[in-house]
Write a protein that holds these residues in place. Sequence first.
Motif, mmCIF file in Angstrom:
data_model
loop_
_atom_site.group_PDB
_atom_site.id
_atom_site.type_symbol
_atom_site.label_atom_id
_atom_site.label_comp_id
_atom_site.label_asym_id
_atom_site.label_seq_id
_atom_site.Cartn_x
_atom_site.Cartn_y
_atom_site.Cartn_z
ATOM 1 N N GLU A 26 0.833 -1.213 0.000
ATOM 2 C CA GLU A 26 0.000 0.000 0.000
ATOM 3 C C GLU A 26 0.861 1.254 0.000
ATOM 4 O O GLU A 26 0.564 2.231 -0.710
ATOM 5 C CB GLU A 26 -0.924 -0.007 1.218
ATOM 6 C CG GLU A 26 -2.041 -1.035 1.137
ATOM 7 C CD GLU A 26 -2.889 -1.051 2.395
ATOM 8 O OE1 GLU A 26 -2.393 -0.548 3.438
ATOM 9 O OE2 GLU A 26 -4.017 -1.549 2.348
ATOM 10 N N LEU A 27 1.944 1.229 0.799
ATOM 11 C CA LEU A 27 2.846 2.380 0.821
ATOM 12 C C LEU A 27 3.492 2.593 -0.543
ATOM 13 O O LEU A 27 3.624 3.725 -1.016
ATOM 14 C CB LEU A 27 3.934 2.169 1.886
ATOM 15 C CG LEU A 27 3.528 2.359 3.341
ATOM 16 C CD1 LEU A 27 4.633 1.892 4.269
ATOM 17 C CD2 LEU A 27 3.200 3.834 3.618
ATOM 18 N N TYR A 28 3.903 1.488 -1.168
ATOM 19 C CA TYR A 28 4.525 1.586 -2.491
ATOM 20 C C TYR A 28 3.528 2.154 -3.506
ATOM 21 O O TYR A 28 3.877 3.036 -4.305
ATOM 22 C CB TYR A 28 5.011 0.210 -2.934
ATOM 23 C CG TYR A 28 5.623 0.210 -4.317
ATOM 24 C CD1 TYR A 28 6.937 0.623 -4.511
ATOM 25 C CD2 TYR A 28 4.879 -0.186 -5.427
ATOM 26 C CE1 TYR A 28 7.506 0.633 -5.777
ATOM 27 C CE2 TYR A 28 5.429 -0.177 -6.697
ATOM 28 C CZ TYR A 28 6.739 0.232 -6.864
ATOM 29 O OH TYR A 28 7.289 0.251 -8.119
ATOM 30 N N ALA A 29 2.297 1.658 -3.459
ATOM 31 C CA ALA A 29 1.277 2.140 -4.393
ATOM 32 C C ALA A 29 0.953 3.610 -4.139
ATOM 33 O O ALA A 29 0.768 4.394 -5.077
ATOM 34 C CB ALA A 29 0.008 1.289 -4.249
ATOM 35 N N PHE A 30 0.923 3.994 -2.864
ATOM 36 C CA PHE A 30 0.651 5.385 -2.500
ATOM 37 C C PHE A 30 1.746 6.308 -3.025
ATOM 38 O O PHE A 30 1.489 7.345 -3.644
ATOM 39 C CB PHE A 30 0.544 5.474 -0.978
ATOM 40 C CG PHE A 30 0.327 6.856 -0.454
ATOM 41 C CD1 PHE A 30 -0.771 7.610 -0.828
ATOM 42 C CD2 PHE A 30 1.235 7.424 0.446
ATOM 43 C CE1 PHE A 30 -0.965 8.891 -0.337
ATOM 44 C CE2 PHE A 30 1.045 8.697 0.935
ATOM 45 C CZ PHE A 30 -0.058 9.433 0.539
ATOM 46 N N GLY A 31 2.996 5.904 -2.790
ATOM 47 C CA GLY A 31 4.120 6.699 -3.272
ATOM 48 C C GLY A 31 4.180 6.739 -4.792
ATOM 49 O O GLY A 31 4.487 7.785 -5.384
ATOM 50 N N PHE A 32 3.894 5.621 -5.430
ATOM 51 C CA PHE A 32 3.914 5.555 -6.889
ATOM 52 C C PHE A 32 2.853 6.475 -7.495
ATOM 53 O O PHE A 32 3.102 7.177 -8.483
ATOM 54 C CB PHE A 32 3.683 4.112 -7.342
ATOM 55 C CG PHE A 32 3.753 3.928 -8.832
ATOM 56 C CD1 PHE A 32 4.971 3.927 -9.486
ATOM 57 C CD2 PHE A 32 2.594 3.763 -9.571
ATOM 58 C CE1 PHE A 32 5.040 3.769 -10.868
ATOM 59 C CE2 PHE A 32 2.647 3.596 -10.951
ATOM 60 C CZ PHE A 32 3.875 3.597 -11.600
ATOM 61 N N ALA A 33 1.667 6.503 -6.878
ATOM 62 C CA ALA A 33 0.596 7.371 -7.372
ATOM 63 C C ALA A 33 0.980 8.845 -7.249
ATOM 64 O O ALA A 33 0.732 9.646 -8.166
ATOM 65 C CB ALA A 33 -0.693 7.093 -6.589
ATOM 66 N N LEU A 34 1.611 9.194 -6.132
ATOM 67 C CA LEU A 34 2.055 10.574 -5.968
ATOM 68 C C LEU A 34 3.166 10.923 -6.952
ATOM 69 O O LEU A 34 3.231 12.043 -7.461
ATOM 70 C CB LEU A 34 2.535 10.813 -4.535
ATOM 71 C CG LEU A 34 1.451 10.844 -3.445
ATOM 72 C CD1 LEU A 34 2.072 11.011 -2.075
ATOM 73 C CD2 LEU A 34 0.448 11.961 -3.712
ATOM 74 N N ARG A 35 4.029 9.954 -7.260
ATOM 75 C CA ARG A 35 5.087 10.192 -8.233
ATOM 76 C C ARG A 35 4.517 10.430 -9.622
ATOM 77 O O ARG A 35 4.964 11.331 -10.343
ATOM 78 C CB ARG A 35 6.043 8.990 -8.253
ATOM 79 C CG ARG A 35 7.150 9.081 -9.299
ATOM 80 C CD ARG A 35 8.154 10.142 -8.934
ATOM 81 N NE ARG A 35 8.923 9.750 -7.770
ATOM 82 C CZ ARG A 35 9.883 10.499 -7.235
ATOM 83 N NH1 ARG A 35 10.126 11.700 -7.738
ATOM 84 N NH2 ARG A 35 10.551 10.091 -6.173
ATOM 85 N N ILE A 36 3.527 9.634 -10.001
ATOM 86 C CA ILE A 36 2.878 9.818 -11.310
ATOM 87 C C ILE A 36 2.205 11.182 -11.375
ATOM 88 O O ILE A 36 2.305 11.907 -12.376
ATOM 89 C CB ILE A 36 1.850 8.693 -11.562
ATOM 90 C CG1 ILE A 36 2.548 7.330 -11.678
ATOM 91 C CG2 ILE A 36 1.051 8.984 -12.825
ATOM 92 C CD1 ILE A 36 3.522 7.218 -12.824
ATOM 93 N N LEU A 37 1.515 11.557 -10.291
ATOM 94 C CA LEU A 37 0.856 12.865 -10.254
ATOM 95 C C LEU A 37 1.879 13.990 -10.323
ATOM 96 O O LEU A 37 1.640 15.030 -10.950
ATOM 97 C CB LEU A 37 0.024 12.982 -8.978
ATOM 98 C CG LEU A 37 -0.788 14.276 -8.791
ATOM 99 C CD1 LEU A 37 -1.762 14.475 -9.945
ATOM 100 C CD2 LEU A 37 -1.530 14.258 -7.459
ATOM 101 N N GLN A 38 3.023 13.765 -9.701
ATOM 102 C CA GLN A 38 4.089 14.770 -9.720
ATOM 103 C C GLN A 38 4.600 15.018 -11.132
ATOM 104 O O GLN A 38 4.869 16.156 -11.523
ATOM 105 C CB GLN A 38 5.240 14.310 -8.818
ATOM 106 C CG GLN A 38 6.384 15.295 -8.704
ATOM 107 C CD GLN A 38 7.503 14.723 -7.859
ATOM 108 O OE1 GLN A 38 8.444 14.120 -8.370
ATOM 109 N NE2 GLN A 38 7.412 14.920 -6.537
ATOM 110 N N GLN A 39 4.717 13.971 -11.916
ATOM 111 C CA GLN A 39 5.214 14.108 -13.283
ATOM 112 C C GLN A 39 4.211 14.802 -14.201
ATOM 113 O O GLN A 39 4.599 15.480 -15.150
ATOM 114 C CB GLN A 39 5.556 12.718 -13.845
ATOM 115 C CG GLN A 39 6.728 12.057 -13.125
ATOM 116 C CD GLN A 39 6.978 10.635 -13.595
ATOM 117 O OE1 GLN A 39 6.188 10.077 -14.376
ATOM 118 N NE2 GLN A 39 8.054 10.031 -13.126
#
Length: 241
Positions: A26-39
Amino acid sequence: MIGNDLKTGETSAPGAFVSPLIVILELYAFGFALRILQQSDLNAQTIVAMLLFCVFAFTLITGKGFPHFRQRGKAMLFLFVAGYFSLQGANLSGEQREARLAELRKSDPAAYLVELRNVDEDRWFVELRQLDPEAHAKEAASRATQSHADRLAACTDEKIGLAYVMIQEDVRRSLRAPSTAEFPGRFDAGTRNMGNCVYKVIGQYDAQNGFGAMIRGTFTGTTEYSPERGSWRTLMLDVQG
């Protein structure tokens, strides 16, 4: 009984292993989603991360919030991730802004000054001196005029009474027995606002002389008020008695 205990042990051991694994995913998915949004949109990512940081902080403190994150340990982990992306987003946003300003300064100084003024007024004023000296001179004159007007507006006749009180400390310092000095509640005639934040003060005092006897004396002085610092400075003082 033993069989039931073994069965319970068999189900609890995998659960103890799977539960932390799910949290990590869940933490990985949460961080990954924020990274995608950041880009795709840095500003949106920063805002979302900051809002989630507040949500997880609330859960960590109160134990309330979204049912899935009511455990304080889990909320703390997600709080760290949200805080990391909040800081990273803010830093990247600042770097992008500085890069854009640097490029704009070279290509279009006028547009650069307009945008910079919205971001940092003091920095804009410094840059204006180099990029547009004539506009800087006009702005400096305008600021000086406004500063003088603000100064005079702060130095009204209402501060005459305060000037009388503030000069009393310097009067005490000139006496033989400063601690015995007493001042009437009202200043004498002639006390006035002389303009430009300077006040003339005329008054009386009662204090002990060198022989211990109470005497009455007079004083005349001028004191200046500084609106910028909110302080007073005695310019001249003549104490008689």
